[in-house]
Design a protein around this motif. Structure first.
Motif, short mmCIF file in Angstrom:
data_model
loop_
_atom_site.label_atom_id
_atom_site.label_comp_id
_atom_site.label_asym_id
_atom_site.label_seq_id
_atom_site.Cartn_x
_atom_site.Cartn_y
_atom_site.Cartn_z
N SER A 48 0.83 -1.20 0.00
CA SER A 48 0.00 0.00 0.00
C SER A 48 0.87 1.26 0.00
CB SER A 48 -0.92 -0.02 1.23
OG SER A 48 -1.68 1.14 1.29
N LYS A 49 1.92 1.27 0.80
CA LYS A 49 2.83 2.41 0.84
C LYS A 49 3.54 2.59 -0.49
CE LYS A 49 3.81 2.43 5.78
NZ LYS A 49 4.85 2.27 6.80
N LEU A 50 3.97 1.50 -1.09
CA LEU A 50 4.64 1.56 -2.39
C LEU A 50 3.71 2.11 -3.45
CD1 LEU A 50 7.22 0.94 -3.98
CD2 LEU A 50 6.38 -1.39 -4.26
N GLN A 51 2.48 1.64 -3.47
CA GLN A 51 1.51 2.11 -4.46
C GLN A 51 1.23 3.60 -4.28
OE1 GLN A 51 -2.18 -0.07 -4.59
NE2 GLN A 51 -2.48 0.47 -6.72
N SER A 52 1.24 4.09 -3.05
CA SER A 52 0.98 5.51 -2.82
C SER A 52 2.12 6.39 -3.34
CB SER A 52 0.75 5.78 -1.33
OG SER A 52 1.95 5.68 -0.61
N LEU A 53 3.30 5.82 -3.56
CA LEU A 53 4.43 6.59 -4.07
C LEU A 53 4.38 6.77 -5.59
CD1 LEU A 53 7.31 5.04 -1.92
CD2 LEU A 53 6.21 7.27 -1.63
N LEU A 54 3.59 5.95 -6.26
CA LEU A 54 3.47 6.07 -7.71
C LEU A 54 2.58 7.26 -8.05
CD1 LEU A 54 2.94 2.36 -8.78
CD2 LEU A 54 5.01 3.73 -9.04
N PRO A 55 2.87 7.94 -9.16
CA PRO A 55 1.99 9.05 -9.59
C PRO A 55 0.57 8.55 -9.84
CG PRO A 55 3.96 8.93 -10.96
CD PRO A 55 3.96 7.73 -10.09
N GLU A 56 -0.38 9.43 -9.68
CA GLU A 56 -1.79 9.09 -9.86
C GLU A 56 -2.05 8.47 -11.24
OE1 GLU A 56 -5.67 8.43 -9.16
OE2 GLU A 56 -4.26 9.17 -7.67
N SER A 57 -1.40 8.99 -12.28
CA SER A 57 -1.63 8.47 -13.63
C SER A 57 -1.25 7.00 -13.74
CB SER A 57 -0.85 9.29 -14.65
OG SER A 57 0.54 9.22 -14.38
N ARG A 58 -0.19 6.59 -13.06
CA ARG A 58 0.21 5.18 -13.11
C ARG A 58 -0.70 4.32 -12.25
NH1 ARG A 58 5.46 3.86 -15.25
NH2 ARG A 58 6.44 5.74 -16.02
N ARG A 59 -1.15 4.85 -11.13
CA ARG A 59 -2.05 4.09 -10.25
C ARG A 59 -3.40 3.88 -10.92
NH1 ARG A 59 -2.39 7.27 -5.03
NH2 ARG A 59 -1.17 8.82 -6.10
N ARG A 60 -3.86 4.89 -11.65
CA ARG A 60 -5.16 4.82 -12.31
C ARG A 60 -5.19 3.68 -13.32
NH1 ARG A 60 -5.32 9.42 -15.23
NH2 ARG A 60 -5.03 10.60 -13.34
N ASN A 61 -4.08 3.47 -14.02
CA ASN A 61 -4.00 2.42 -15.04
C ASN A 61 -3.93 1.02 -14.42
OD1 ASN A 61 -3.97 4.37 -17.00
ND2 ASN A 61 -1.75 4.43 -17.15
N MET A 62 -3.61 0.94 -13.14
CA MET A 62 -3.43 -0.36 -12.52
C MET A 62 -4.70 -0.91 -11.87
SD MET A 62 0.29 0.13 -10.74
CE MET A 62 -0.02 -1.26 -9.72
N GLY A 63 -5.57 -0.01 -11.41
CA GLY A 63 -6.74 -0.48 -10.69
C GLY A 63 -6.31 -1.21 -9.43
N ARG A 64 -6.94 -2.31 -9.14
CA ARG A 64 -6.57 -3.14 -7.99
C ARG A 64 -5.56 -4.16 -8.48
NH1 ARG A 64 -5.58 -3.72 -2.95
NH2 ARG A 64 -6.38 -5.58 -1.95
N ALA A 65 -4.28 -3.82 -8.40
CA ALA A 65 -3.22 -4.63 -8.99
C ALA A 65 -2.67 -5.64 -7.99
CB ALA A 65 -2.09 -3.73 -9.47
N SER A 66 -2.12 -6.71 -8.55
CA SER A 66 -1.44 -7.69 -7.73
C SER A 66 -0.10 -7.10 -7.28
CB SER A 66 -1.19 -8.97 -8.53
OG SER A 66 -0.26 -8.69 -9.57
N LYS A 118 2.38 -7.08 -10.19
CA LYS A 118 2.14 -6.01 -11.16
C LYS A 118 2.59 -4.67 -10.57
CE LYS A 118 -1.33 -4.03 -14.18
NZ LYS A 118 -2.72 -4.05 -14.63
N LEU A 119 2.34 -4.46 -9.29
CA LEU A 119 2.76 -3.24 -8.64
C LEU A 119 4.29 -3.11 -8.63
CD1 LEU A 119 2.18 -0.69 -6.94
CD2 LEU A 119 2.26 -2.17 -4.93
N LEU A 120 4.98 -4.20 -8.36
CA LEU A 120 6.44 -4.17 -8.36
C LEU A 120 6.98 -3.89 -9.75
CD1 LEU A 120 7.24 -7.12 -5.92
CD2 LEU A 120 7.56 -4.67 -5.50
#
Length: 87
Positions: A21-39, A42-44
């Motif tokens: 969760s902390k790692l995902q919060s460090l990604l820009p919003e544009s990259r998070r939006r494309n991932m949805g609920r990622a494994s 996929k997040l790594l």
């Protein structure tokens, strides 16, 4: 970091989820939006891709700055401003 660890030095599932969760919060919003609920995998991968793009950007900016500095006189006011910003 959390102190929730299982025996043998392994990281608990709760701690892994917290770190993801902390790692995902460090990604820009544009990259998070494309991932949805990622494994986690996929997040790594996306995080590695993002870090590589940041590295390329730093290298590009460094090259551009070096080129700019090489065209200036070393004692010019502009060169001094750039040097002071880099300190």
């Amino acid at each position: 970091m959390s102190s929730r660890r299982t025996t043998g030095g392994r990281i608990s599932e709760d701690e892994i989820n917290e770190l993801i969760s902390k790692l995902q919060s460090l990604l820009p919003e544009s990259r998070r939006r494309n991932m949805g609920r990622a494994s986690a995998g996929k997040l790594l991968k996306e995080t590695c891709s993002y870090i590589k793009s940041l590295k390329r950007e730093v290298e590009d900016l460094s090259e551009r700055l070096a080129a700019l500095m090489s065209t200036m006189e070393t004692d010019s006011p502009q060169a001094e401003i750039i040097r002071s910003l880099l300190r």
